[in-house]
Design a protein around this motif. Structure first.
Motif, short mmCIF file in Angstrom:
data_model
loop_
_atom_site.label_atom_id
_atom_site.label_comp_id
_atom_site.label_asym_id
_atom_site.label_seq_id
_atom_site.Cartn_x
_atom_site.Cartn_y
_atom_site.Cartn_z
N GLN A 149 55.36 6.41 -16.26
CA GLN A 149 54.09 7.12 -16.13
C GLN A 149 54.41 8.53 -15.69
O GLN A 149 55.07 8.74 -14.67
CB GLN A 149 53.21 6.44 -15.08
CG GLN A 149 51.91 7.18 -14.78
CD GLN A 149 51.12 6.50 -13.68
OE1 GLN A 149 50.91 5.28 -13.70
NE2 GLN A 149 50.68 7.28 -12.71
N LEU A 150 53.99 9.53 -16.45
CA LEU A 150 54.35 10.92 -16.18
C LEU A 150 53.16 11.66 -15.57
O LEU A 150 52.07 11.67 -16.13
CB LEU A 150 54.78 11.60 -17.47
CG LEU A 150 55.98 10.97 -18.18
CD1 LEU A 150 56.20 11.62 -19.54
CD2 LEU A 150 57.23 11.09 -17.33
N ASP A 151 53.40 12.27 -14.42
CA ASP A 151 52.36 13.04 -13.74
C ASP A 151 52.83 14.48 -13.58
O ASP A 151 53.93 14.73 -13.08
CB ASP A 151 52.08 12.46 -12.34
CG ASP A 151 51.54 11.04 -12.41
OD1 ASP A 151 50.70 10.78 -13.28
OD2 ASP A 151 51.97 10.20 -11.59
N ALA A 152 51.99 15.43 -14.01
CA ALA A 152 52.32 16.85 -13.85
C ALA A 152 52.19 17.22 -12.37
O ALA A 152 51.14 17.03 -11.76
CB ALA A 152 51.38 17.71 -14.68
N VAL A 153 53.28 17.74 -11.79
CA VAL A 153 53.25 18.07 -10.36
C VAL A 153 53.40 19.55 -10.10
O VAL A 153 53.22 20.01 -8.98
CB VAL A 153 54.36 17.31 -9.59
CG1 VAL A 153 54.08 15.81 -9.62
CG2 VAL A 153 55.73 17.61 -10.17
N SER A 154 53.76 20.33 -11.12
CA SER A 154 53.85 21.78 -10.94
C SER A 154 53.66 22.46 -12.28
O SER A 154 53.78 21.83 -13.34
CB SER A 154 55.20 22.17 -10.33
OG SER A 154 56.25 21.86 -11.20
N TYR A 155 53.37 23.75 -12.23
CA TYR A 155 53.15 24.53 -13.44
C TYR A 155 53.90 25.84 -13.32
O TYR A 155 54.04 26.40 -12.23
CB TYR A 155 51.65 24.82 -13.63
CG TYR A 155 50.80 23.59 -13.83
CD1 TYR A 155 50.56 23.08 -15.11
CD2 TYR A 155 50.23 22.94 -12.74
CE1 TYR A 155 49.79 21.95 -15.29
CE2 TYR A 155 49.46 21.81 -12.92
CZ TYR A 155 49.24 21.32 -14.18
OH TYR A 155 48.46 20.20 -14.36
N LEU A 156 54.37 26.35 -14.44
CA LEU A 156 54.94 27.69 -14.51
C LEU A 156 53.79 28.64 -14.76
O LEU A 156 53.13 28.57 -15.80
CB LEU A 156 55.98 27.77 -15.62
CG LEU A 156 56.59 29.15 -15.85
CD1 LEU A 156 57.39 29.59 -14.63
CD2 LEU A 156 57.48 29.15 -17.09
#
Length: 283
Positions: free
Chosen positions: A271-278
């Motif tokens: 399960q993939l969760d976005a934890v940061s953004y560029l």
């Protein structure tokens, strides 16, 4: 005598305090007897059984992972925890300075390169996590001062990462030598060291028939279900070269290194969760 899930705040506070003490002992390398601790804790609870206390500990593990902390070995996370438990864990974590110091030391400590004694000892089956249940709306997002990036700090521990990659190099050499493929074993390459870390994998190895095996190595000193971080580049490589790609997850690395493999596309297993953004300034 209490029944069901109607745990009082006093009971929850006692369970959380005991769990956090066990975690501090574990991180500091001190031995403790789980059964004895539970029996002592049960005397302070309202008629709770050993099984119910262990269930609560597993709920605490779920909260700890949600907040970015390591967990006590042996208590696999159960996600269906109550808001009261989350509040108590948050409160105790914020004031537990010895535990904070123990975790920081654990995730930053340099690692010593280990060598697998045998393939049979190192390899395990893919662990089966408990079903992930969606949290109630009031749980997310939760802006908590107890939230930490300890697992991310460990992932950035270059010493630990390199030691894990060297472990896999030896593991692969053993596998191919054992299959009578010495020439292939001699061609194994630590590509993240020789070519850089932009390829989306760390080790170039081979199948017994000569086909390439692209191995991404993720290493933790914590348990087998500890979440790990993958880059967009690694995800893309695992999808493009799914037939050759394998993610090797090393766990309990400082104690007794073991490994399991996730072959093919990473998204097919995790399960993939976005934890940061560029972020770039918008024109």
């Amino acid at each position: 005598m209490a029944t069901g899930e109607d745990w009082s705040r006093i009971e929850v506070e006692a369970c959380v305090a005991d769990y956090l003490q066990m975690l501090a002992l574990q991180l500091n390398g001190q031995n403790f007897n789980k059964t004895q601790r539970i029996l002592a804790l049960m005397e302070r609870l309202d008629g709770r059984s050993k099984a119910s206390v262990e269930y609560k500990f597993r709920n605490i593990s779920a909260v700890m992972l949600e907040l970015g902390w390591p967990t006590v070995n042996g208590y696999k996370a159960l996600e269906n925890y109550q808001l009261l438990l989350l509040e108590v864990v948050e409160a105790q974590l914020q004031t537990n300075l010895p535990l904070q110091a123990a975790v920081e030391n654990a995730v930053q400590r340099p690692a010593v390169t280990a060598e697998p004694h045998s393939l049979a000892q190192a390899w395990v089956a893919i662990p089966k996590p408990t079903a992930v249940k969606e949290a109630p709306p009031e749980y997310a997002p939760r802006f908590s001062p107890a939230r930490r990036d300890y697992l991310a700090q460990e992932a950035r521990n270059r010493s630990l990462g390199k030691a894990g990659e060297l472990f896999v190099l030896e593991l692969e050499a053993q596998r191919l030598h054992g299959a009578g493929k010495k020439i292939l074993a001699d061609r194994i390459e630590h590509v993240s060291a020789t070519q850089g870390d932009g390829l989306g994998y760390d080790v170039l190895s081979f199948e017994e028939d000569g086909r390439e095996r692209l191995i991404e190595v993720k290493t933790t000193a914590f348990g087998e279900l500890t979440p790990f971080f993958v880059s967009r580049n690694e995800l893309a490589r695992s999808e493009r070269d799914a037939a050759q790609y394998q993610l090797y997850r090393l766990f309990d690395f400082r104690d007794k290194p073991r490994v399991f493999s996730l072959p093919g596309a990473i998204a097919g297993h995790c399960q993939l969760d976005a934890v940061s953004y560029l972020a770039r300034l918008a024109g």
